[in-house]
Design an enzyme around this catalytic site. Structure first.
Site, PDB file in Angstrom:
ATOM      1  N   CYS A  52     -29.209  34.742 -11.604  1.00  0.00           N
ATOM      2  CA  CYS A  52     -28.089  34.876 -12.031  1.00  0.00           C
ATOM      3  C   CYS A  52     -28.141  34.373 -13.429  1.00  0.00           C
ATOM      4  O   CYS A  52     -28.844  33.913 -14.240  1.00  0.00           O
ATOM      5  CB  CYS A  52     -26.983  34.103 -11.194  1.00  0.00           C
ATOM      6  SG  CYS A  52     -27.211  32.373 -11.427  1.00  0.00           S
ATOM      7  N   ALA A  55     -28.544  30.752 -14.209  1.00  0.00           N
ATOM      8  CA  ALA A  55     -29.964  30.477 -14.052  1.00  0.00           C
ATOM      9  C   ALA A  55     -30.732  30.856 -15.549  1.00  0.00           C
ATOM     10  O   ALA A  55     -31.468  29.709 -15.793  1.00  0.00           O
ATOM     11  CB  ALA A  55     -30.706  31.276 -12.947  1.00  0.00           C
ATOM     12  N   ARG A  86     -38.161  24.888 -12.038  1.00  0.00           N
ATOM     13  CA  ARG A  86     -38.901  25.566 -12.748  1.00  0.00           C
ATOM     14  C   ARG A  86     -39.762  24.435 -13.482  1.00  0.00           C
ATOM     15  O   ARG A  86     -39.502  23.598 -13.739  1.00  0.00           O
ATOM     16  CB  ARG A  86     -37.986  26.148 -14.138  1.00  0.00           C
ATOM     17  CG  ARG A  86     -38.736  27.102 -14.832  1.00  0.00           C
ATOM     18  CD  ARG A  86     -37.565  28.111 -15.594  1.00  0.00           C
ATOM     19  NE  ARG A  86     -38.143  28.691 -16.719  1.00  0.00           N
ATOM     20  CZ  ARG A  86     -37.926  28.375 -17.931  1.00  0.00           C
ATOM     21  NH1 ARG A  86     -37.303  27.070 -18.201  1.00  0.00           N
ATOM     22  NH2 ARG A  86     -38.281  29.006 -18.667  1.00  0.00           N
ATOM     23  N   HIS A 184     -29.692  34.027 -20.929  1.00  0.00           N
ATOM     24  CA  HIS A 184     -30.322  33.997 -22.215  1.00  0.00           C
ATOM     25  C   HIS A 184     -29.557  34.079 -23.299  1.00  0.00           C
ATOM     26  O   HIS A 184     -29.539  33.315 -24.361  1.00  0.00           O
ATOM     27  CB  HIS A 184     -31.653  34.873 -22.023  1.00  0.00           C
ATOM     28  CG  HIS A 184     -32.490  34.800 -20.990  1.00  0.00           C
ATOM     29  ND1 HIS A 184     -33.449  35.917 -20.620  1.00  0.00           N
ATOM     30  CD2 HIS A 184     -32.923  33.884 -20.193  1.00  0.00           C
ATOM     31  CE1 HIS A 184     -34.110  35.362 -19.507  1.00  0.00           C
ATOM     32  NE2 HIS A 184     -33.648  34.266 -19.149  1.00  0.00           N
TER      33      HIS A 184
END
Ligand code: CFM
Length: 529
Positions: A52, A55, A86, A184
């Site tokens: 999503c 994330a 991660r 991002h």
């Protein structure tokens, strides 16, 4: 005549799904100008591997910055499931604090959803200031925060005033955009607006670079830095693996930006060029050939014969160390085939490394790449903005006269741009052979079907489909977490990768296990009327 695997995979779908998925698949034909549809909504009911928006913002771009506290404002699950999942490694060194092993969440409950969650957010900041006194706090919003309209910007502004810290809030609710890619972009915007350009660190040499889009998964970033320092470069900042706020704030003073993962950080690379004059160069430190080419391109950029000589010397030294090892893995792996399905850049970057080991890619796709990641940056002006991408803020920046510094003259730039990938990325498809397959946002059914048809010797993807692929008897390696191995970057990383593949591929485990259905009768049944 060779079969068209895409057509076989699509056969199973009803007309509506067929029409949609067909546009996300192609068989590579370099003679044609091929186009693929990407970065559009997944089909409801289809299990996509995507993540999503939260994330992408919290987990991917901001998460690896170690010296700040990152609060997840939302129900506790979003924070918990993005905690330590991660492998962005960070060192606790010197006076720089390292908070990345912590999970900070406001743990919103029903009353907060009904009456608003800002009080709880404020309280979380107070607690953090009392316990840890960081210089920077960032806040990442999850879905309910946007739905109820908590004013997180106001809380951040208040915290800045009260504590004299930097506090940046990101409205990166999970539902924004069609994947983590939106996150991002939101994180890029926030770093550009609030962090980059504010630092006072001064680079010590003119061979100063930032590594953009390198998140230090399994220590990849450290390996890149080691090689660059050995040559004589100064790494001013890394976005964002083992990253530090102060260094990111001073990144505008470096002379060149290296872009490893184009997908997650190309916005900052572009904006820094416009605002501060810092050129960017597409690099790929995965694979021997990729690493060597990237290092040579960097030397060409700086144009110093001594630096170029030092580059060749380091390449020779590093190669000598791993050459025999890589050759022995290649002898064993030569002629094998691979399928790759990763987020938005590794499906491309790893093809070079596989080639170094004699392995041919037969299928590759991105979870959330955009058309430019497949076809090259030059298609960006032709990408139609849809309602989902319009939802994400596009910021425009202007030249900052005081801080602008171009390393090259326009003439030098133009000459070099014809030789090295300056502000260019040519996409994944151009490096793939005729007759191989490209599939965007591959789903579980499609992965299994393609395996059946193409029978790759190994499948590189993530945890969500790893075990289904492995149970089918194919070597499966996770390219997100590296199956807890790595680093895979640079020269030593290539050797490590070859070692891991040999270990996986030639493991006798496959022959030692007798699956239960071979020993006992399989139950059979029919669905009654
Ligand atoms: Fe860039 Fe990444 Fe990737 Fe990515 Fe990712 Fe990742 Fe990835 Mo997992 S930033 S696009 S959002 S290279 S977490 S370090 S491995 S999907 S291919």
């Amino acid at each position: 005549m060779s079969i068209d695997a895409n057509a076989v995979v699509l056969e199973r779908y009803n007309a509506k799904v067929f029409k949609n998925r067909k546009e996300h698949m192609l068989k590579v034909n370099p003679a044609e100008d091929q186009m693929i549809i990407a970065n559009t909504r997944a089909i409801p009911g289809i299990m996509t591997n995507r993540g999503c928006c939260y994330a992408g913002c919290k987990g991917v771009v901001l998460g690896p910055i170690k010296d700040m506290v990152l609060i997840t404002h939302g129900p506790v699950g979003c924070g918990f499931y993005s905690w330590g999942t991660r492998r962005n490694k960070a060192k606790a060194e010197g006076d720089t604090p390292n908070y990345i092993q912590y999970c900070f969440s406001t743990d919103m409950q029903e009353p907060d959803i009904v009456f608003g969650g800002t009080k709880k957010l404020k309280k979380a900041i107070d607690e953090i200031m009392e316990l840890m006194h960081p210089k920077t706090i960032m806040i990442a919003a999850t879905c309910p925060v946007g739905l109820i309209g908590d004013d997180i910007q106001a809380v951040a502004a208040e915290a800045e005033k009260e504590y004299g810290i930097r506090c940046v809030a990101y409205s990166c609710e999970g539902y924004k955009g069609v994947s983590q890619s939106a996150g991002h972009h939101i994180a890029n915007n926030g770093l550009m607006k609030r962090v980059i350009g504010t630092g006072s660190y001064e680079p010590a040499t003119k061979y100063s670079v930032n590594i953009l889009g390198e998140y230090n998964i399994g220590g990849d970033g450290w390996e890149q830095e080691r090689i660059l320092r050995k040559i004589g470069y100064e790494v001013v900042s890394v976005f964002t693996g083992d990253g530090e706020v102060e260094r990111i704030a001073s990144s505008h003073k470096a002379n060149l930006n290296l872009v490893q993962c184009h997908r997650s950080i190309n916005y900052i690379a572009e904006m820094m060029k416009t605002k501060y004059g810092v050129d960017w160069l597409k690099v790929n430190f995965i694979g021997l050939e990729g690493t060597i080419e990237s290092l040579r391109n960097m030397a060409a950029y700086f144009g110093d014969p001594e630096l170029a000589q030092r580059t060749e010397q380091v390449i020779a030294e590093e190669l000598a160390e791993v050459q025999d090892q890589v050759a022995s893995y290649k002898a064993r792996l030569n002629g094998k085939t691979a399928a790759l399905f990763v987020g938005g850049s590794r499906s491309h970057h790893y093809q070079g490394l596989l080639q170094d080991l004699g392995i041919k890619t037969v299928l590759a796709g991105y979870e959330f790449g955009h058309r430019d990641d497949y076809e090259g940056r030059e298609v960006i002006p032709n990408i139609k903005d849809d309602a989902d991408s319009k939802n994400i803020e596009h910021i425009t920046v202007e030249k900052d006269d005081k801080k602008y510094h171009a390393y090259l003259t326009q003439e030098q730039y133009d000459k070099l741009a014809a030789e090295i990938p300056l502000e260019k990325y040519h996409g994944m498809m151009r490096d793939m052979d005729e007759g191989t397959y490209v599939v965007d946002d591959l789903n579980m059914y499609e992965a299994e079907k393609f395996m059946e048809i193409l029978k790759p010797d190994m499948f590189f993807s993530g945890i969500k489909d790893k075990y289904a692929l492995q149970k089918a008897g194919t070597l499966s390696r996770q390219l997100h977490s590296y199956d807890y191995s790595g680093p895979y970057a640079g020269f030593k990383g290539a050797a490590k990768f070859g070692y891991d593949l040999c270990m996986g591929y030639f493991t006798p485990a496959w022959h030692m296990v007798t699956p239960p259905w071979k020993n006992c009768a399989t139950l059979q049944g029919t669905v009654g009327e």
